[in-house]
Design a protein around this motif. Sequence first.
Motif, PDB file in Angstrom:
ATOM      1  N   SER A  33       4.488  -2.262   6.632  1.00  0.00           N
ATOM      2  CA  SER A  33       3.450  -3.068   6.321  1.00  0.00           C
ATOM      3  C   SER A  33       4.123  -4.563   6.041  1.00  0.00           C
ATOM      4  CB  SER A  33       2.551  -2.717   5.105  1.00  0.00           C
ATOM      5  OG  SER A  33       1.801  -1.610   5.611  1.00  0.00           O
ATOM      6  N   TYR A  35       3.430  -8.108   3.588  1.00  0.00           N
ATOM      7  CA  TYR A  35       2.673  -9.005   2.535  1.00  0.00           C
ATOM      8  C   TYR A  35       3.310 -10.356   2.532  1.00  0.00           C
ATOM      9  CZ  TYR A  35       0.941  -4.491   1.363  1.00  0.00           C
ATOM     10  OH  TYR A  35      -0.021  -2.954   1.635  1.00  0.00           O
ATOM     11  N   GLN A  37       3.407 -13.412  -0.511  1.00  0.00           N
ATOM     12  CA  GLN A  37       3.351 -13.229  -1.892  1.00  0.00           C
ATOM     13  C   GLN A  37       3.713 -14.761  -2.543  1.00  0.00           C
ATOM     14  OE1 GLN A  37       6.045 -11.279  -4.792  1.00  0.00           O
ATOM     15  NE2 GLN A  37       4.424 -11.117  -6.252  1.00  0.00           N
ATOM     16  N   LEU A  43       0.036 -11.331  -4.144  1.00  0.00           N
ATOM     17  CA  LEU A  43       0.390 -10.373  -2.920  1.00  0.00           C
ATOM     18  C   LEU A  43      -0.735 -10.258  -1.901  1.00  0.00           C
ATOM     19  CD1 LEU A  43       2.795  -7.883  -4.441  1.00  0.00           C
ATOM     20  CD2 LEU A  43       3.145  -8.573  -2.160  1.00  0.00           C
ATOM     21  N   PHE A  45      -2.103  -9.005   1.858  1.00  0.00           N
ATOM     22  CA  PHE A  45      -1.744  -8.083   3.015  1.00  0.00           C
ATOM     23  C   PHE A  45      -1.769  -8.836   4.213  1.00  0.00           C
ATOM     24  CE2 PHE A  45      -1.503  -4.101   5.593  1.00  0.00           C
ATOM     25  CZ  PHE A  45      -2.551  -4.331   6.500  1.00  0.00           C
ATOM     26  N   GLU A  48      -0.117  -4.060   9.170  1.00  0.00           N
ATOM     27  CA  GLU A  48       0.493  -2.889   9.307  1.00  0.00           C
ATOM     28  C   GLU A  48       0.756  -2.394  10.751  1.00  0.00           C
ATOM     29  OE1 GLU A  48      -1.574   0.628   8.716  1.00  0.00           O
ATOM     30  OE2 GLU A  48       0.353   1.670   8.605  1.00  0.00           O
ATOM     31  N   LEU A  88       7.273 -15.772  -0.356  1.00  0.00           N
ATOM     32  CA  LEU A  88       8.146 -14.598  -0.592  1.00  0.00           C
ATOM     33  C   LEU A  88       7.479 -13.569   0.580  1.00  0.00           C
ATOM     34  CD1 LEU A  88      10.552 -12.950  -1.580  1.00  0.00           C
ATOM     35  CD2 LEU A  88       9.166 -11.965  -3.160  1.00  0.00           C
ATOM     36  N   LEU A  90       7.198  -9.975   2.206  1.00  0.00           N
ATOM     37  CA  LEU A  90       7.923  -8.777   1.730  1.00  0.00           C
ATOM     38  C   LEU A  90       7.117  -7.632   2.973  1.00  0.00           C
ATOM     39  CD1 LEU A  90       6.421  -8.928  -1.905  1.00  0.00           C
ATOM     40  CD2 LEU A  90       8.979  -8.512  -1.267  1.00  0.00           C
ATOM     41  N   ALA A 101       4.531   3.371  -0.991  1.00  0.00           N
ATOM     42  CA  ALA A 101       4.910   2.172  -0.221  1.00  0.00           C
ATOM     43  C   ALA A 101       6.273   1.809  -1.003  1.00  0.00           C
ATOM     44  CB  ALA A 101       3.994   1.111   0.186  1.00  0.00           C
ATOM     45  N   PHE A 102       7.244   1.766  -0.238  1.00  0.00           N
ATOM     46  CA  PHE A 102       8.540   0.986  -0.970  1.00  0.00           C
ATOM     47  C   PHE A 102       8.934  -0.223  -0.337  1.00  0.00           C
ATOM     48  CE2 PHE A 102       9.680   4.662  -3.290  1.00  0.00           C
ATOM     49  CZ  PHE A 102       9.034   5.669  -2.379  1.00  0.00           C
ATOM     50  N   PHE A 103       8.993  -1.205  -1.149  1.00  0.00           N
ATOM     51  CA  PHE A 103       9.138  -2.606  -0.582  1.00  0.00           C
ATOM     52  C   PHE A 103      10.848  -3.169  -0.253  1.00  0.00           C
ATOM     53  CE2 PHE A 103       5.279  -4.766  -0.863  1.00  0.00           C
ATOM     54  CZ  PHE A 103       4.407  -3.952  -1.388  1.00  0.00           C
ATOM     55  N   GLY A 104      11.165  -3.882   0.560  1.00  0.00           N
ATOM     56  CA  GLY A 104      12.281  -4.435   0.748  1.00  0.00           C
ATOM     57  C   GLY A 104      12.610  -5.619  -0.181  1.00  0.00           C
ATOM     58  N   GLN A 105      13.660  -6.153  -0.112  1.00  0.00           N
ATOM     59  CA  GLN A 105      14.068  -7.278  -1.088  1.00  0.00           C
ATOM     60  C   GLN A 105      13.334  -8.599  -0.859  1.00  0.00           C
ATOM     61  OE1 GLN A 105      18.434  -6.905  -0.728  1.00  0.00           O
ATOM     62  NE2 GLN A 105      18.359  -6.756  -3.053  1.00  0.00           N
ATOM     63  N   ARG A 108      12.362 -14.952   1.520  1.00  0.00           N
ATOM     64  CA  ARG A 108      11.992 -16.175   0.817  1.00  0.00           C
ATOM     65  C   ARG A 108      12.137 -17.394   1.871  1.00  0.00           C
ATOM     66  NH1 ARG A 108       9.728 -17.421  -3.632  1.00  0.00           N
ATOM     67  NH2 ARG A 108      10.594 -15.418  -4.726  1.00  0.00           N
TER      68      ARG A 108
ATOM     69  N   TYR B  36       3.597  -1.029  -9.790  1.00  0.00           N
ATOM     70  CA  TYR B  36       4.744  -1.688  -9.525  1.00  0.00           C
ATOM     71  C   TYR B  36       5.221  -2.675 -10.636  1.00  0.00           C
ATOM     72  CZ  TYR B  36       4.127  -0.044  -4.581  1.00  0.00           C
ATOM     73  OH  TYR B  36       3.882   0.711  -3.262  1.00  0.00           O
ATOM     74  N   SER B  43      11.542  -8.039  -5.737  1.00  0.00           N
ATOM     75  CA  SER B  43      10.682  -7.689  -5.030  1.00  0.00           C
ATOM     76  C   SER B  43       9.795  -6.571  -5.957  1.00  0.00           C
ATOM     77  CB  SER B  43      11.051  -7.171  -3.830  1.00  0.00           C
ATOM     78  OG  SER B  43      11.964  -5.934  -3.863  1.00  0.00           O
TER      79      SER B  43
END
Lengths: 112, 112
Positions: A33, A35, A37, A43, A45, A48, A88, A90, A101-105, A108, B36, B43
Amino acid sequence: KAGVTQTPRYLIKTRGQQVTLSCSPISGHRSVSWYQQTPGQGLQFLFEYFSETQRNKGNFPGRFSGRQFSNSRSEMNVSTLELGDSALYLCASTFGVNTEAFFGQGTRLTVV
Amino acid sequence: QKEVEQNSGPLSVPEGAIASLNCTYSDRGSQSFFWYRQYSGKSPELIMSIYSNGDKEDGRFTAQLNKASQYVSLLIRDSQPSDSATYLCAVKKSTGFQKLVFGTGTRLLVSP
């Protein structure tokens, strides 16, 4: 186990240009997914993807698009960049339907 | 009415105290709830997930869910300065696959 990897980390683009962002999910995760920000909207959506298919889309203009490859890696593209696209971006990786759900870094993006 | 609401804060607590963060949501059919933590410029990092009514504890963190009241909370015991961050409440709606709806976040400040 490697986490979610997003590239590039930083981008500066000029208004009117287009940009492509990349996301590699956690190994074994098939849902990705995206997002956006921003300080004003928080944040939001974008969309997905699961098994190369877009399953859900947020309320963003058609300039925002994405795709997913057979190895679950995903890209998102923003065309005709506007100043307001500075944010940003994400990517989140998920294994199953009602799992975490796990986010990447994040990437930007600055549009000048 | 926003779909997920949080008090923006800042919530200021002294080191060692209990920090209580609250979140309400509007979709009564929501199934999954997440907290979170997001440090400035970073992030979001998943710290808790909760799926059924009641409490769920993980170390210094306790998530509480009350579906009848459409209310989720996060308690942080023995707060540390390193807990100073923005805490985002996220809700997965009953429809919409992996779409997470986020609150605007509560900024927590833990003073030494």
